[in-house]
Write an enzyme that holds these catalytic residues in place. Sequence first.
Site, PDB file in Angstrom:
ATOM      1  N   LYS A  68       8.156 -45.759  37.224  1.00 55.93           N
ATOM      2  CA  LYS A  68       7.917 -44.269  36.650  1.00 55.93           C
ATOM      3  C   LYS A  68       8.813 -43.311  36.954  1.00 55.93           C
ATOM      4  O   LYS A  68       8.983 -42.324  35.975  1.00 55.93           O
ATOM      5  CB  LYS A  68       6.168 -44.044  36.914  1.00 55.93           C
ATOM      6  CG  LYS A  68       5.366 -45.046  36.540  1.00 55.93           C
ATOM      7  CD  LYS A  68       4.078 -44.675  36.985  1.00 55.93           C
ATOM      8  CE  LYS A  68       2.737 -45.431  36.417  1.00 55.93           C
ATOM      9  NZ  LYS A  68       1.620 -44.881  36.602  1.00 55.93           N
ATOM     10  N   ASP A 105      -1.201 -40.972  31.694  1.00 60.46           N
ATOM     11  CA  ASP A 105      -1.901 -41.108  32.995  1.00 60.46           C
ATOM     12  C   ASP A 105      -3.039 -39.983  33.123  1.00 60.46           C
ATOM     13  O   ASP A 105      -3.982 -39.990  33.373  1.00 60.46           O
ATOM     14  CB  ASP A 105      -1.555 -41.341  34.365  1.00 60.46           C
ATOM     15  CG  ASP A 105      -0.911 -42.878  34.293  1.00 60.46           C
ATOM     16  OD1 ASP A 105      -1.622 -43.590  33.524  1.00 60.46           O
ATOM     17  OD2 ASP A 105       0.257 -43.231  34.921  1.00 60.46           O
TER      18      ASP A 105
END
Length: 276
Positions: A68, A105
């Site tokens: 990420k 997210d």
Amino acid sequence: MSATHRAAVLGSPIAHSLSPALHRAAYAELGLEDWSYDRHDIDEAALPGFIKNLDASWAGLSLTMPLKRAIIPLLDGISDTAASVEAVNTVVFTEDGRRLGDNTDIPGMVAALRERGVEKVESAAVLGAGATASSALAALAEICTGPVTAYVRSAARAEEMRGWGARLGVDVRIADWAEADDALRAPLVIATTPAGTTDDLAGSVPSAPGTLFDVLYDPWPTALASRWAATGAGVVGGLDLLVHQAVLQVEQMTGLDAPLAVMRAAGEAALAARSH
């Protein structure tokens, strides 16, 4: 028919990812017969080469750990949301060849809570201080009007959480993990720790707690979530987060409205198959 639009989830390890089940279910429901979604076990060292070799058939990527942050230097730009936590879980390839990163997210957390009726809270508690905890703080920046207490195990983690709080505009207060029982009295508790970490807290759940958001989905329910649900209070699970962030990914990659209920059913079926 060979796929003319390709997408995939990258990470390492990746074999247990539910993303293919969710995205493929969406494609089937939307009639996207020429779309494919796979998984690739890619670590940080292999990532630049993988990205470099992608052709024009690629529409997007989902990214999980440990990629990420590693993906960011390889992109042409990232959204403010992704920049706020220095983490990208979604890459969309534009028609003019650019690679744009986003983080679904954070809005996924907000959407999962909203679905259970949690739109604003006066305070909250976060259990843990890893990468997911920073996303939790970013979500709380949108819905929490007061202080957030982070329960951590080390001074280094405490400093990290204070830093994220300052950056995100959240009033973060630090408490030692030894006092984690106190967290359970907050109106909203977000558990971001690995499997088994919160099991010892299950016996301390109050008789009328607020809402628990436990980001785990396998194994599910956790001991804490099970005890919480037994009180009749609200519980949001990791599958809720996974589905909501995947809905946003599908919409960004395809430009179509994603079928939330179909994707959730696919995730539940995949988890059920795993447990037999």
